[in-house]
Design a protein around this motif. Sequence first.
Motif, PDB file in Angstrom:
ATOM      1  N   ASP B 162       0.859  -1.186   0.000  1.00  0.00           N
ATOM      2  CA  ASP B 162       0.000   0.000   0.000  1.00  0.00           C
ATOM      3  C   ASP B 162       0.896   1.237   0.000  1.00  0.00           C
ATOM      4  N   GLU B 163       0.931   1.921  -1.118  1.00  0.00           N
ATOM      5  CA  GLU B 163       1.757   3.122  -1.304  1.00  0.00           C
ATOM      6  C   GLU B 163       3.140   2.942  -0.666  1.00  0.00           C
ATOM      7  N   PRO B 164       3.928   2.037  -1.228  1.00  0.00           N
ATOM      8  CA  PRO B 164       5.198   1.691  -0.579  1.00  0.00           C
ATOM      9  C   PRO B 164       6.213   2.824  -0.550  1.00  0.00           C
ATOM     10  N   ASN B 165       6.082   3.798  -1.451  1.00  0.00           N
ATOM     11  CA  ASN B 165       7.087   4.860  -1.398  1.00  0.00           C
ATOM     12  C   ASN B 165       6.521   6.219  -0.988  1.00  0.00           C
ATOM     13  N   ASP B 169      11.956  10.195  -0.133  1.00  0.00           N
ATOM     14  CA  ASP B 169      12.566  11.083  -1.131  1.00  0.00           C
ATOM     15  C   ASP B 169      12.649  10.339  -2.459  1.00  0.00           C
ATOM     16  N   PRO B 170      12.760  11.064  -3.591  1.00  0.00           N
ATOM     17  CA  PRO B 170      12.710  10.391  -4.908  1.00  0.00           C
ATOM     18  C   PRO B 170      13.723   9.271  -5.081  1.00  0.00           C
ATOM     19  N   ASN B 171      14.937   9.472  -4.567  1.00  0.00           N
ATOM     20  CA  ASN B 171      15.967   8.431  -4.717  1.00  0.00           C
ATOM     21  C   ASN B 171      15.568   7.151  -3.991  1.00  0.00           C
ATOM     22  N   THR B 172      15.189   7.320  -2.730  1.00  0.00           N
ATOM     23  CA  THR B 172      14.803   6.149  -1.926  1.00  0.00           C
ATOM     24  C   THR B 172      13.568   5.486  -2.533  1.00  0.00           C
ATOM     25  N   ALA B 173      12.644   6.318  -3.041  1.00  0.00           N
ATOM     26  CA  ALA B 173      11.425   5.775  -3.647  1.00  0.00           C
ATOM     27  C   ALA B 173      11.771   4.861  -4.820  1.00  0.00           C
ATOM     28  N   ILE B 174      12.725   5.297  -5.627  1.00  0.00           N
ATOM     29  CA  ILE B 174      13.128   4.475  -6.780  1.00  0.00           C
ATOM     30  C   ILE B 174      13.768   3.167  -6.302  1.00  0.00           C
ATOM     31  N   VAL B 175      14.603   3.270  -5.277  1.00  0.00           N
ATOM     32  CA  VAL B 175      15.264   2.071  -4.728  1.00  0.00           C
ATOM     33  C   VAL B 175      14.203   1.072  -4.247  1.00  0.00           C
ATOM     34  N   ILE B 176      13.197   1.588  -3.527  1.00  0.00           N
ATOM     35  CA  ILE B 176      12.139   0.702  -3.001  1.00  0.00           C
ATOM     36  C   ILE B 176      11.352   0.084  -4.165  1.00  0.00           C
ATOM     37  N   ASP B 177      11.009   0.901  -5.168  1.00  0.00           N
ATOM     38  CA  ASP B 177      10.289   0.391  -6.346  1.00  0.00           C
ATOM     39  C   ASP B 177      11.068  -0.739  -7.014  1.00  0.00           C
ATOM     40  N   ASN B 178      12.353  -0.472  -7.230  1.00  0.00           N
ATOM     41  CA  ASN B 178      13.176  -1.481  -7.908  1.00  0.00           C
ATOM     42  C   ASN B 178      13.285  -2.753  -7.080  1.00  0.00           C
ATOM     43  N   LEU B 179      13.405  -2.554  -5.772  1.00  0.00           N
ATOM     44  CA  LEU B 179      13.508  -3.707  -4.873  1.00  0.00           C
ATOM     45  C   LEU B 179      12.252  -4.580  -4.979  1.00  0.00           C
ATOM     46  N   ILE B 180      11.090  -3.931  -4.975  1.00  0.00           N
ATOM     47  CA  ILE B 180       9.833  -4.691  -5.077  1.00  0.00           C
ATOM     48  C   ILE B 180       9.762  -5.429  -6.415  1.00  0.00           C
ATOM     49  N   HIS B 196      -0.286   6.174  -6.022  1.00  0.00           N
ATOM     50  CA  HIS B 196      -0.626   7.252  -6.952  1.00  0.00           C
ATOM     51  C   HIS B 196       0.633   8.033  -7.303  1.00  0.00           C
ATOM     52  N   ASP B 197       1.760   7.344  -7.158  1.00  0.00           N
ATOM     53  CA  ASP B 197       3.030   7.956  -7.541  1.00  0.00           C
ATOM     54  C   ASP B 197       3.315   7.608  -9.004  1.00  0.00           C
ATOM     55  N   MET B 198       3.241   8.632  -9.844  1.00  0.00           N
ATOM     56  CA  MET B 198       3.360   8.389 -11.290  1.00  0.00           C
ATOM     57  C   MET B 198       4.744   7.877 -11.697  1.00  0.00           C
ATOM     58  N   ASN B 199       5.773   8.263 -10.932  1.00  0.00           N
ATOM     59  CA  ASN B 199       7.114   7.739 -11.237  1.00  0.00           C
ATOM     60  C   ASN B 199       7.116   6.222 -11.129  1.00  0.00           C
ATOM     61  N   SER B 200       6.505   5.721 -10.036  1.00  0.00           N
ATOM     62  CA  SER B 200       6.447   4.264  -9.827  1.00  0.00           C
ATOM     63  C   SER B 200       5.660   3.605 -10.948  1.00  0.00           C
ATOM     64  N   VAL B 201       4.529   4.229 -11.273  1.00  0.00           N
ATOM     65  CA  VAL B 201       3.650   3.651 -12.295  1.00  0.00           C
ATOM     66  C   VAL B 201       4.413   3.486 -13.605  1.00  0.00           C
ATOM     67  N   MET B 202       5.106   4.546 -14.003  1.00  0.00           N
ATOM     68  CA  MET B 202       5.842   4.509 -15.274  1.00  0.00           C
ATOM     69  C   MET B 202       7.030   3.549 -15.196  1.00  0.00           C
ATOM     70  N   GLU B 203       7.644   3.498 -14.027  1.00  0.00           N
ATOM     71  CA  GLU B 203       8.861   2.709 -13.864  1.00  0.00           C
ATOM     72  C   GLU B 203       8.575   1.207 -13.797  1.00  0.00           C
ATOM     73  N   ILE B 204       7.658   0.802 -12.916  1.00  0.00           N
ATOM     74  CA  ILE B 204       7.516  -0.648 -12.660  1.00  0.00           C
ATOM     75  C   ILE B 204       6.112  -1.194 -12.931  1.00  0.00           C
ATOM     76  N   GLY B 205       5.191  -0.347 -13.422  1.00  0.00           N
ATOM     77  CA  GLY B 205       3.819  -0.815 -13.620  1.00  0.00           C
ATOM     78  C   GLY B 205       3.655  -1.706 -14.838  1.00  0.00           C
ATOM     79  N   GLU B 206       3.788  -3.008 -14.614  1.00  0.00           N
ATOM     80  CA  GLU B 206       3.661  -3.924 -15.753  1.00  0.00           C
ATOM     81  C   GLU B 206       2.206  -4.185 -16.101  1.00  0.00           C
TER      82      GLU B 206
END
Lengths: 246, 255
Positions: B162-165, B169-180, B196-206
Motif C-alpha cells: 500500500d503506497e510503498p514509497n 525522497d525520490p531516490n529512496t522511492a526508486i530504490v524501493i520500487d526497484n527492490l519490489i 498514486h506515484d506516477m514515477n512508480s507507475v511509469m517505472e515498474i507498472g507492468e
Amino acid sequence: MNYVEHIGKYFIMLKQVFRKPQKWSVFRETLFREIEDLGLKSLGIIAFISFFVGGVVAIQTALNVDSPLIPKHLIGFATKRSMILEFAPTFMCVILAGKVGSYITSSIGTMRVTEQIDALEVMGINSLNYLVLPKIIAAVFFYPLLVLMAMFLGIYGGYLAGVLTDLFHSEDYIYGIQLEFNPFFIQYALIKTFVFAFVIATIPAYHGYFVKGGSLEVGRASTQAVVWTSIVIILLNYFLTQMLLS
Amino acid sequence: MIEVYNLHKEFDGVPVLKGITTTFEKGKTNMIIGQSGSGKTVFLKCLLGLQVPEKGIISFDGRKHTELDIKSHRQLRQEIGMVFQGGALYDSLTVEENIMFPLQMFTENSKEEMLERVNVVLNRVNLENANKKFPAELSGGMQKRVAIARAIVMNPKYLFCDEPNSGLDPNTAIVIDNLIQEITKEYNIITVINSHDMNSVMEIGEKIIFLKDGVKAWEGTNKEIFETENEAIVKFVYSSNLFKKVRDAYLKKTK
C-alpha cells in the motif's frame, strides 16, 4: 452508537479473545511481558498509595474516636476492615484502571491507527486473542497478589502512622487487627479483585481495539476507557457486595 | 493468478466499489492507481480480506476468498505478504524480532534457523547491521525495507504493497520500487501495489488498473499508458506539465 450496541460488540470481542492461542510459546512470552507491564510496573504505586491510605484511615479513626467509652483497639479493627473490604480491592483497582487502563487503550489504539493490527490480521493471526488474552490472564492472576500486598501495607501503614504520632499504642492496634478476623472477607476481596481485573483488562482493550482516526482519537479513547472502567468497577462493587455479604 | 469478478463494496449504503472485474498476474508488478477517494485502498483491503465485499468473487489461484473455511482462510493469509503504507512495524520489537515474528507464529524452526532466515531477507533488502535496532531508530526508507523483509520472510505467493514509497525522497522511492520489482521476478510472485506515484507507475507498472469513482476506468501496461486516448486516465496521469511533455516526446518519437 448506543450503549446496547457497545455492550454487544464488547461480548462479541470477548468471544474472539477466548480462543486457543496460535502458538503457546509465543503466548507464554507475551504473558510474561504483560505481567511485567501490567503488574510488576504497578507494584510501586500500589505500595505507596496503600501504605498512606492505611495511615490516613488509622489517623482519621483515632481522631474521631475521642469518647473514653470506645476502646482504642477499634482503630486497628476499623483500619483492617476498611483496608480488606474496600480500600485494597476497590480503591486500588480504580487506581489500576487509571494507570493500566490508559496504557492498554493507548497501546492497542496506537497499533490500530498505525495498521499494526491490520498487519496481524493479514498474517492470519487472531489479533484479539494475541493482544488481549495475555493481558486478561496477567491481570486476573497478578492483581489479587497486588491487592493482598495492598492490604498488608495499608494495615502496616496505619500501625506506623498511629504509633509514630502517639495517637494509640501498638498493643491496642495489634489487638484490634486480630479481633474478629473473618477469612471470608479476604475471599470476598479476592473475588472482587478477580472480577475487577477482568474489567481493567477488557474494557480498555475494547476502546483501543475499535478506535478510529488518529492520535487525538486514541487520547479520547484512553480517557473514555478509564471513565467507563471506573464506572463498571463501582457498579460491580455494589452488586458483588450485595451478593456476597448481605 | 488473482481473479476479481464483479466486486461491490459499500459503506452505510454509499457504494465505493462498483463491479470491478480484473486479474493480477504472476511474476508481474500489478498496480492499482487512482485519485484519492477512488476506492483503491478499499479494493486492496477487500483483496486482503480486511474488508468483506457485498458482492463479487475474489479468487487466489482458484481458491475463492469468500468461500474458504477458517482454516483454509488462515492458510491463504500465510501465503500473503503485505507492506503497509506506514510500515506497520511493531514498535516494541527490534528489527530482528519484527521479521522473525511470522516465523515464530507459523513455523517450528529453531531460533538459529529463524535468525538465519532473518539475515537472508535483511541482506535481500540491503539492510545490514540493523538487527537490534527498534523501528523508531530507523529512517522512513529503512522502515520500508524492514516491512518488505517481514513481508517476504515466509516466502509468500502474493505480495501486496500500500503506497510503498509514500513519504520517501525520490531516490529512496526508486530504490524501493526497484527492490519490489526485483523481488517479484526473483520469487515469481503476484505483486499488487496500490499507488498514486506516477514515477512508480511509469517505472515498474507492468499491469495497471485505473480506478475512478469505484469503477475500473482503464487497464493496461506502462507502455500503453503513453498511447491511450482514454480521457479519464490521460487527465489523471498527465495532470503535470512534465508528464505531458514526456508523453508528447514519446508519441513524436514513435510516430
